[in-house]
Design a protein around this motif. Structure first.
Motif, short mmCIF file in Angstrom:
data_model
loop_
_atom_site.label_atom_id
_atom_site.label_comp_id
_atom_site.label_asym_id
_atom_site.label_seq_id
_atom_site.Cartn_x
_atom_site.Cartn_y
_atom_site.Cartn_z
N UNK A 6 0.83 -1.19 0.00
CA UNK A 6 0.00 0.00 0.00
C UNK A 6 0.86 1.24 0.00
N UNK A 7 0.28 2.40 -0.41
CA UNK A 7 1.04 3.64 -0.28
C UNK A 7 1.52 3.83 1.15
N UNK A 8 2.69 4.39 1.32
CA UNK A 8 3.22 4.61 2.66
C UNK A 8 2.30 5.52 3.43
N UNK A 9 2.02 5.18 4.69
CA UNK A 9 1.11 5.97 5.50
C UNK A 9 1.79 6.39 6.79
N UNK A 10 1.29 7.49 7.32
CA UNK A 10 1.81 7.98 8.59
C UNK A 10 1.14 7.23 9.73
N UNK A 11 1.84 6.93 10.81
CA UNK A 11 1.25 6.17 11.90
C UNK A 11 0.29 6.98 12.75
N UNK A 12 0.40 8.30 12.71
CA UNK A 12 -0.43 9.14 13.55
C UNK A 12 -1.86 9.21 13.05
N UNK A 13 -2.82 9.32 13.98
CA UNK A 13 -4.21 9.53 13.61
C UNK A 13 -4.53 11.02 13.54
N UNK A 14 -3.54 11.87 13.64
CA UNK A 14 -3.76 13.30 13.59
C UNK A 14 -3.74 13.83 12.18
N UNK A 15 -3.80 15.18 12.03
CA UNK A 15 -3.81 15.82 10.73
C UNK A 15 -2.41 15.99 10.18
N UNK A 16 -2.33 16.77 9.10
CA UNK A 16 -1.05 17.04 8.47
C UNK A 16 -0.76 16.11 7.33
N UNK A 17 0.27 16.45 6.56
CA UNK A 17 0.72 15.59 5.48
C UNK A 17 -0.15 15.67 4.24
N UNK A 18 -0.05 14.63 3.41
CA UNK A 18 -0.77 14.57 2.13
C UNK A 18 -2.04 13.74 2.30
N UNK A 19 -3.16 14.35 1.96
CA UNK A 19 -4.45 13.69 2.09
C UNK A 19 -5.03 13.36 0.72
N UNK A 20 -5.72 12.23 0.66
CA UNK A 20 -6.40 11.78 -0.54
C UNK A 20 -7.89 12.07 -0.38
N UNK A 21 -8.46 12.83 -1.32
CA UNK A 21 -9.87 13.19 -1.29
C UNK A 21 -10.57 12.48 -2.44
N UNK A 22 -11.52 11.60 -2.10
CA UNK A 22 -12.22 10.80 -3.09
C UNK A 22 -13.67 11.27 -3.20
N UNK A 23 -14.07 11.68 -4.41
CA UNK A 23 -15.43 12.15 -4.63
C UNK A 23 -16.38 11.02 -4.97
N UNK A 24 -17.60 11.39 -5.37
CA UNK A 24 -18.62 10.41 -5.72
C UNK A 24 -18.56 10.02 -7.18
N UNK A 25 -19.75 9.67 -7.73
CA UNK A 25 -19.79 9.28 -9.12
C UNK A 25 -20.46 7.95 -9.38
N UNK A 26 -21.11 7.37 -8.37
CA UNK A 26 -21.73 6.07 -8.57
C UNK A 26 -20.68 5.01 -8.86
N UNK A 27 -20.99 4.12 -9.77
CA UNK A 27 -20.05 3.05 -10.10
C UNK A 27 -18.75 3.59 -10.68
N UNK A 28 -18.80 4.76 -11.27
CA UNK A 28 -17.57 5.35 -11.82
C UNK A 28 -16.54 5.60 -10.72
N UNK A 29 -17.04 5.78 -9.49
CA UNK A 29 -16.15 5.99 -8.36
C UNK A 29 -15.37 4.75 -7.96
N UNK A 30 -15.71 3.59 -8.52
CA UNK A 30 -14.89 2.41 -8.26
C UNK A 30 -13.51 2.57 -8.87
N UNK A 31 -13.37 3.53 -9.76
CA UNK A 31 -12.05 3.86 -10.29
C UNK A 31 -11.08 4.33 -9.23
N UNK A 32 -11.60 4.70 -8.05
CA UNK A 32 -10.71 5.08 -6.94
C UNK A 32 -9.78 3.94 -6.57
N UNK A 33 -10.21 2.72 -6.82
CA UNK A 33 -9.36 1.56 -6.53
C UNK A 33 -8.14 1.57 -7.44
N UNK A 34 -8.36 1.90 -8.71
CA UNK A 34 -7.25 2.04 -9.64
C UNK A 34 -6.33 3.18 -9.27
#
Length: 288
Positions: A6-34
């Protein structure tokens, strides 16, 4: 490049760093897996995930550490009866008073069965999902650092409850619907949580579509097109005005496809991957 991590992740549950924002789109949003697969191969560090509607469902699975191949397998196996079952009372006299065209239980059951966790504390990565209260018109956020008084499955269903398509869900004294109603691409929330950069994925409807094709598909398609037009304007205005933190927008080329086109799931997965690879290459070293 490695493809089994998986992409490297930070161990903290706090804020900061690079965030991934995933929108909607119905079935088209399954492209988020890609999208996630492409980020994995590029060794892109992700410190938190925010999801709206189907982006909330995919994002929750990723934030919980679900195996990517397993998640993709579930996506490819998804069929219409899994999540779309007609509310037969719509056909009755007075059916116009029904809350939705489709029943909510199949979708809620699918979400419960898919999620690899049942408690918010089980997440490996900071994650939040949104839904909109019908009574107040306000967006509520669910997940660590926000509301955790309902189960993850309930929160994600609420975020996916497209108005008129699925029934609203009752949480406390209010009813909740699709999170994209107010925030189809929740960049502001990522900034509020301390993101220093954002990768956002927009798989929603484009500003233009063939009107005859929409009308020929019937009531649900017309409703979704109107809803998509409103969200498209909101997303475009938000992105055009965005200045900080730095934003990398991934826009898969899925505009010509219907919200519930089950025959194109493989294409959505591949297109999410392709669009992310292209966006990362254009960004140079800023997001890699």
């Amino acid at each position: 490049m490695p493809t089994d991590r998986r992409p490297e992740i930070a161990p903290s549950q706090g804020g900061g760093g690079r965030w991934l924002v995933l929108g909607g789109g119905g079935l088209k949003g399954l492209g988020h897996i890609g999208v996630w697969r492409a980020l994995t191969e590029a060794d892109v560090r992700i410190d938190g995930v925010i999801g709206t509607s189907v982006g909330g469902l995919v994002g929750a699975c990723l934030a919980a550490g679900m195996d990517l191949d397993e998640l993709e397998g579930h996506a490819r196996a998804l069929s219409k009866p899994d999540i779309l079952r007609i509310n037969r009372r719509v056909k009755w006299f007075g059916g116009v008073r029904q809350q939705s065209v489709f029943l909510g239980d199949p979708l809620l059951g699918y979400i419960r069965n898919l999620l690899p966790f049942s408690e918010w504390d089980d997440l490996e990565l900071p994650f939040q999902v949104n839904a909109v209260a019908l009574g107040t018109g306000r967006t509520h956020w669910f997940g660590p650092g926000a509301r955790t008084d309902i189960t993850p499955a309930q929160a994600i269903y609420a975020s996916c409850a497209l108005p008129g398509i699925y029934p609203p869900t009752k949480l406390g004294d209010d009813y909740f619907v699709d999170g994209g109603t107010e925030h189809p691409l929740a960049l502001q929330r990522a900034a509020e949580l301390g993101a220093t950069s954002i990768i956002a994925v927009d798989a929603g409807a484009s500003a233009e579509q063939d009107p005859q094709s929409v009308v020929d598909q019937g009531l649900v398609a017309v409703h979704q097109r109107v809803y998509g037009i409103m969200m498209s304007h909101n997303r475009r205005e938000l992105v055009n005005a965005w200045t900080d933190p730095p934003l990398l927008l991934v826009r898969p080329a899925v505009d010509e496809h219907d919200t519930f086109d089950f025959t194109q799931i493989g294409f959505y997965l591949d297109e999410g991957y392709r669009a992310t690879r292209d966006a990362l290459e254009r960004s140079g070293e800023d997001f890699c």
